[in-house]
Every structure is written in structure tokens, then in C-alpha cells.
Design an enzyme around this catalytic site. Structure first.
Site, mmCIF file in Angstrom:
data_model
loop_
_atom_site.group_PDB
_atom_site.id
_atom_site.type_symbol
_atom_site.label_atom_id
_atom_site.label_comp_id
_atom_site.label_asym_id
_atom_site.label_seq_id
_atom_site.Cartn_x
_atom_site.Cartn_y
_atom_site.Cartn_z
ATOM 1 N N ASP A 85 8.956 -4.151 4.256
ATOM 2 C CA ASP A 85 10.307 -4.166 3.493
ATOM 3 C C ASP A 85 10.300 -5.302 2.344
ATOM 4 O O ASP A 85 11.206 -6.312 1.485
ATOM 5 C CB ASP A 85 11.544 -5.378 4.780
ATOM 6 C CG ASP A 85 11.930 -3.724 5.845
ATOM 7 O OD1 ASP A 85 11.613 -2.853 5.878
ATOM 8 O OD2 ASP A 85 12.659 -3.995 5.939
ATOM 9 N N CYS A 125 5.402 -2.193 11.476
ATOM 10 C CA CYS A 125 7.205 -2.962 10.951
ATOM 11 C C CYS A 125 8.133 -2.407 10.841
ATOM 12 O O CYS A 125 8.545 -1.217 12.093
ATOM 13 C CB CYS A 125 6.397 -3.058 9.353
ATOM 14 S SG CYS A 125 5.025 -4.049 8.872
ATOM 15 N N ASP A 126 9.098 -2.565 10.275
ATOM 16 C CA ASP A 126 10.404 -2.853 10.373
ATOM 17 C C ASP A 126 11.388 -1.637 10.343
ATOM 18 O O ASP A 126 11.898 -1.639 11.748
ATOM 19 C CB ASP A 126 11.292 -3.468 9.331
ATOM 20 C CG ASP A 126 10.360 -5.366 8.974
ATOM 21 O OD1 ASP A 126 9.601 -5.596 9.490
ATOM 22 O OD2 ASP A 126 10.999 -6.182 8.702
ATOM 23 N N LYS A 127 11.240 -1.110 9.003
ATOM 24 C CA LYS A 127 11.576 0.746 10.404
ATOM 25 C C LYS A 127 10.667 1.313 10.250
ATOM 26 O O LYS A 127 11.047 3.087 11.194
ATOM 27 C CB LYS A 127 11.662 1.076 8.572
ATOM 28 C CG LYS A 127 13.306 0.204 7.738
ATOM 29 C CD LYS A 127 14.312 -0.351 8.516
ATOM 30 C CE LYS A 127 15.078 -1.426 8.043
ATOM 31 N NZ LYS A 127 14.193 -2.758 8.289
ATOM 32 N N CYS A 198 3.707 -10.377 10.176
ATOM 33 C CA CYS A 198 4.715 -11.347 9.814
ATOM 34 C C CYS A 198 4.701 -12.576 11.247
ATOM 35 O O CYS A 198 4.773 -11.911 11.993
ATOM 36 C CB CYS A 198 5.600 -12.042 8.390
ATOM 37 S SG CYS A 198 5.650 -11.020 7.110
ATOM 38 N N GLU A 448 18.885 -5.035 3.054
ATOM 39 C CA GLU A 448 18.622 -6.639 3.841
ATOM 40 C C GLU A 448 18.836 -7.776 2.236
ATOM 41 O O GLU A 448 18.528 -6.959 1.488
ATOM 42 C CB GLU A 448 17.524 -7.155 4.149
ATOM 43 C CG GLU A 448 16.343 -6.996 3.619
ATOM 44 C CD GLU A 448 14.509 -7.430 4.523
ATOM 45 O OE1 GLU A 448 15.147 -6.753 5.511
ATOM 46 O OE2 GLU A 448 14.601 -8.277 4.147
ATOM 47 N N SER A 474 17.777 -9.793 7.367
ATOM 48 C CA SER A 474 15.965 -9.735 8.115
ATOM 49 C C SER A 474 16.188 -10.551 9.206
ATOM 50 O O SER A 474 16.976 -11.824 9.449
ATOM 51 C CB SER A 474 15.475 -10.338 6.893
ATOM 52 O OG SER A 474 14.096 -10.684 7.987
#
Length: 558
Positions: A85, A125-127, A198, A448, A474
Site C-alpha cells: 500500500d 500486509c494490508d490486503k 511497518c 486510502e 490507512s
């Protein structure tokens, strides 16, 4: 392969001669006869060298396979996409949320086509993790997860510890001229100090810790630093455990139940986690056939106190969290709010695990439930004439002075427009930046707006300026940011008819967001018709725009 014909599986039945073609092709890549009679385990890897959260997974997959072999299983690895992202900010963000559903569909298709019996998902990660979780629900096979672990925080010469959201906020600081270009470029090189996720409570660690809290991943796997030797041990444990789950029978939904989902929701709320989790868990609950909408989600999340906050909403990193006891310690702090009589897929009953002494908390990082940071969950679900179907904010990331805010709208029809405004114009204190046509269909892709939100913080405007959008924010976002406004502008939601200067009233404690325009004036605007901006939807984005659902139900596409 056993699941292609259950009567000819590793349980000792005679080989089906009609499987000769399949077995011959598997022999060609090195599998022996006896290997094909063992439980067949899919190792779904999202390794890539262009996403720091996934770079360690190439080697980690080998360790998982070692565990599978040792437990008497037969692993087979394949890969799925893994976009970052952070790297995809801006134009690339159109393609991020759609990939969640593409990842879910590709895993489902590959596992079903090859007839695997159990699955290990390697992602961070995010997705990617939400896509994998959606696939696990659809496949309903024994499934476990393993994340890469956290990025090493960066400590500056002045002793300040910084991670990725600090770099985004530095864009605003540089814009104000408070740091030099030389310092800015130096920070750019240093802040992301290693591979791994992160080191903040962004969406990656929100979902990774959710997997821990529900027993779908080993405790400590998300919060441990990526290059800790413990990751190797975790990988072997997961490899061995998935074979045990397959051999014992049962399905994914036997242990990822409604009660376990509710535990996970209460966990993420208590930890001040990312608003994106709402989108992903509503999507999963829909696939599970549960009757969970925003109101039900709010009922569950608001039933628990917030006992911890992490960067960017607090000074603590994910590594600090790990040292304080991590997910088990936080679960222990809120144990009275959890379903404790749940057997976790990684092994053990939740109540028994939380009763152990080693999950004692560090009170400065994980507060006791009797002395919480916030009493009723970290999220605010807002409704009103601007968001009839709901909107979302993270109240624990908002300064107390901005929990109630009324100001004039400054309207934008894309992220690019608001970025240019922040870079080139003066932002009047007290205003409400309205960024519309960034929803699932309008973007398309529900981008985002983490860079504009971080710029507000870096410019010191998060204590006087709010941002409202039908797009997303985010997990790295803090400040008075309201996202997921539904219905979205592209579909004719009220946000499409906001005009510059309209007063907008945001009341987080009361869960309200109102456009202070008379009903007569709104009817006049509606009569003028919906005007959509030129937001191209090439390639797969055209299909996405055509069929994706609304954010209030998880923006499910495939």
C-alpha cells in the site's frame, strides 16, 4: 492426491488408476509415490522482493515445508500477488483493494483445482492477509497463517524512535519548511530500517495480530521482528500443526466461528487498530453467512475498553508491544470480555492460555481494563444525513479537541486535487476537507488518503482541520479523519451534493455526521442531477466498478 478421490487417500486405500495423469505430472517435478499418499498441503506464499513486509517469506516458506515433511505431510508451494500500500500511494492505489478479492479468488481456484487438503498462508500486509482470510472462509479447509514479522524501528541521533508513518508526516513538515531537504532525504533513507511489516498498528499488523488473537497464527508471529530466529521455529511449528489439523479432520469454520470472530473484533478494538479491519472483517462475515452489518460490528467493538495504542496514535512501536507481552498480554487484559471456551487452531483452549503467568502486561503499554485509555472501543461508527448507511473514524487517533467539530466544506473530487491544494494553497483552520468520488466504484478502488491525512498532521493542522471521504484511510492515519462515507458519491450518496462553504457537523461521541443544509436546498441539488468526474476505469477496474459492493458491507467484489 487424496482430496481428488477421498477413497484413495493417505488413509490406506488402493490407488485409483484414473489418477495416473495427475500422479505422473507430479512425479515430473520430483514427488515420489509415497509423497502423494500423504496429506497434501498448499503453501500459499506471497513473497516478493518489492514489498518489505513480504521479502522475508521466501526463506520462511522453506521452514514451513520442513515442518510439513517432518509431520508426515507433503507440501506444495505456489504464489499470489502482494502489493505494498505504501508503494502504491496515488495512482497505484486504484489497484490495491481490488487485489484483495483477486488474491482470494486465485487462492480458491488454485487450491480447488489441485485438490489440496490443508493450507498454510504466508503473508503480511494490508490486503494480502484479508484476501487470504477470505479464501480460507470460502475453501473451508484446515488453514493456518504465518506473517513475516515486524520491521526494525529506526532510532535517530537525537534518540527519537521513528517508523513509516513518521516519514509520511515528514512530508507536511518539509512543506512547512521546518526541516531542510537534506534532512528530509536522510530520513527517507533511514526510517524504513529493515524488511518486515511497518512497526506501527497499521492494517498489516492489525490483521496479523487479529490472526494471532483468533489462534490462526502463532502468538508473537506478527509482533516479533522479521529477522528474529524465533520466526524459523514458528514456521516449523505451523508446518507440523497443519498436518495434525488435516489428520484430525474438521474444517476452517469449525474453529473460525462467530465467537472467535467476535473475539478478534474485540481484540482489534482494544488495541486501537486500523479502520480498514472493519472493511475486511465485514467482507469475511458476509462470506461466513453471518448477519453482521456496521451496527452489529459497532455493538461488538464498543463492548470492550481500549487498553493500548501504538504508532501513529501513541509513541510505542510494534517491537515495544512485543516486549510488553504482545497479543496474549492484551487478550489477558480484556479476558472478561472474551469467549474463553474456544479451542484455538494453533492448539490449546483460550481461557487456559490466558491464565498462564507469562502473559503479564507492562502497564505503561498495555493498560488494565479497569484503567483504560477509552471505555467503548477505538472506533466510531457515524450516521447522519451525510452518511445514511454509515461512516467510520478511529476516535482514539483524534485529539480530544477535535472530537466535536463544525466547519465549512472545501470540496475535492479526487485525492490528486486535495494533495495539490495542500501543497499549493493555504488551508483555513476550522475547515472540513471533503474528498469524494474515491469510493469503491468512484475511485475506482476506494483509495486510502493516508498521504493527505499525514500531511495535515505534519503541517500541524490535525487540531483544527477535519477530512471526510467516501474513500479510506490507512492504519497509519491519525487525526480527525472520517472515511467509508456511504452511500458513496458515485452512487448518488449525499456526499456527492456537498458544496464549498456548506457547514458540516462532526460529533464523534454521539456518532453523528450531518450536512447542515436545508431539506429544500438538498432537494434542489438532487433535482439538478448527479455529476460524475472523469475517473477512468481501464482494464480490470471497469469490471470492479461494475460489480463491487458498498463499503458498508465490506466492498466485496469476487
Amino acid at each position: 492426491m487424496s482430496s481428488r478421490n477421498p477413497e484413495n487417500s493417505h488413509r490406506g486405500k488402493a490407488e485409483d488408476i484414473t489418477e495416473a495423469y495427475y500422479r505422473g505430472l507430479m512425479h515430473s517435478v520430483g514427488y515420489r509415490r509415497k509423497d502423494l499418499d500423504k496429506p497434501q498441503i498448499a503453501i500459499v506464499n506471497s513473497w516478493t522482493e518489492v514489498n518489505p513486509g513480504h521479502e522475508p517469506l521466501r526463506k520462511l516458506a522453506e521452514r514451513v515445508k520442513e515442518g510439513v515433511w517432518a509431520a508426515g505431510g507433503c507440501p506444495g508451494e505456489f504464489n499470489v500477488p502482494a502489493p505494498c500500500d505504501g508503494i502504491a500511494q496515488g495512482a497505484g492505489m486504484h489497484y490495491i483493494l481490488p487485489q484483495r478479492d483477486l488474491i482470494a479468488a486465485s487462492i480458491e481456484a488454485m487450491v480447488q483445482a489441485h485438490g489440496f487438503e490443508g493450507v498454510v498462508m504466508l503473508g503480511s500486509c494490508d490486503k494480502i492477509l484479508p484476501g487470504m482470510l477470505m479464501a480460507a472462509v470460502r475453501l473451508n479447509l484446515p488453514t493456518l497463517f504465518l506473517t513475516a514479522g515486524a520491521m526494525m524501528p529506526c532510532r535517530l541521533d537525537n534518540g527519537r524512535t521513528v517508523v513509516t508513518p513518521d516519514l509520511k508526516e515528514a512530508i507536511g513538515t518539509r512543506r512547512k519548511g521546518e526541516i531542510s531537504q537534506e534532512t528530509f532525504l536522510d530520513w527517507q533513507e533511514k526510517f524504513c530500517a529493515s524488511s518486515g511489516t511497518c512497526s506501527m498498528m497499521g492494517t498489516a499488523n492489525t490483521m496479523g495480530c487479529f490472526l494471532e488473537a483468533t489462534g490462526l497464527a502463532p502468538f508473537g508471529s506478527a509482533t516479533m521482528q522479521a529477522h528474529d530466529a524465533g520466526k524459523v521455529r514458528q514456521a516449523r511449528d505451523v508446518g507440523e500443526r497443519i498436518v495434525e489439523l488435516v489428520q484430525h479432520g474438521g474444517s476452517f469454520l469449525d474453529y473460525f466461528s462467530k465467537e472467535n470472530l467476535e473475539n478478534g473484533i474485540r481484540y482489534i478494538s482494544a488495541s486501537g487498530a486500523s479502520t480498514n479491519a472493519i472493511l475486511h472483517l465485514l467482507a469475511c462475515s458476509s462470506l461466513m453467512g453471518l448477519d453482521m452489518d456496521l451496527a452489529e460490528f459497532d455493538r461488538v467493538q464498543s463492548s470492550v475498553p481500549v487498553v493500548a495504542k501504538f504508532k501513529p496514535s501513541a509513541p510505542f512501536t510494534i517491537s515495544d508491544y512485543h516486549q510488553a507481552g504482545g497479543v496474549p498480554a492484551l487478550l489477558a487484559a480484556i479476558r472478561e470480555y472474551l469467549h474463553l471456551d474456544i479451542t484455538l487452531p494453533m492448539g490449546g483452549r483460550l481461557g487456559d492460555i490466558l491464565a498462564k503467568g507469562e502473559v503479564a502486561t507492562a502497564a505503561d503499554i498495555i493498560h488494565p481494563a479497569a484503567n483504560p485509555l477509552e471505555k467503548n472501543g477505538c472506533y466510531a461508527i457515524l450516521r447522519g444525513n451525510l452518511a445514511p448507511l454509515g461512516a467510520v473514524a478511529k476516535k482514539t487517533g483524534i485529539e480530544p479537541s477535535m472530537l466535536v467539530h463544525r466547519g465549512p466544506a472545501v470540496v475535492f473530487s479526487s485525492e490528486e486535487d486535495v494533495r495539490r491544494f495542500l501543497l499549493e494553497r493555504t488551508v483555513e483552520k476550522g475547515s472540513v476537507l471533503v474528498v469524494r468520488h474515491e469510493g469503491p466504484k468512484g475511485g475506482p478502488g476506494m483509495r486510502e488518503l493516508s498521504i493527505p491525512a499525514a500531511m495535515l498532521v505534519g503541517m500541524g493542522l490535525h487540531t483544527s482541520v477535519a477530512m471526510v471521504t467516501d474513500g479510506r484511510f490507512s492504519g497509519a492515519t491519525r487525526g480527525p479523519c472520517v472515511g467509508h462515507v456511504t452511500p458513496e458519491a458515485w452512487e448518488g450518496g449525499p456526499i456527492a451534493y456537498v458544496r464549498d462553504g456548506d457547514l458540516i457537523d462532526i460529533n464523534i461521541p454521539e456518532g453523528r455526521i450531518e450536512l447542515l443544509v436545508s431539506e429544500e436546498e438538498m432537494q434542489r441539488r438532487l433535482a439538478e442531477g448527479l455529476v460524475r468526474p472523469d475517473h477512468p476505469a481501464p482494464g480490470l477496474l471497469a469490471a470492479y466498478r461494475k460489480t463491487v459492493g458498498g463499503a458498508e458491507a465490506g466492498a466485496v467484489w469476487l
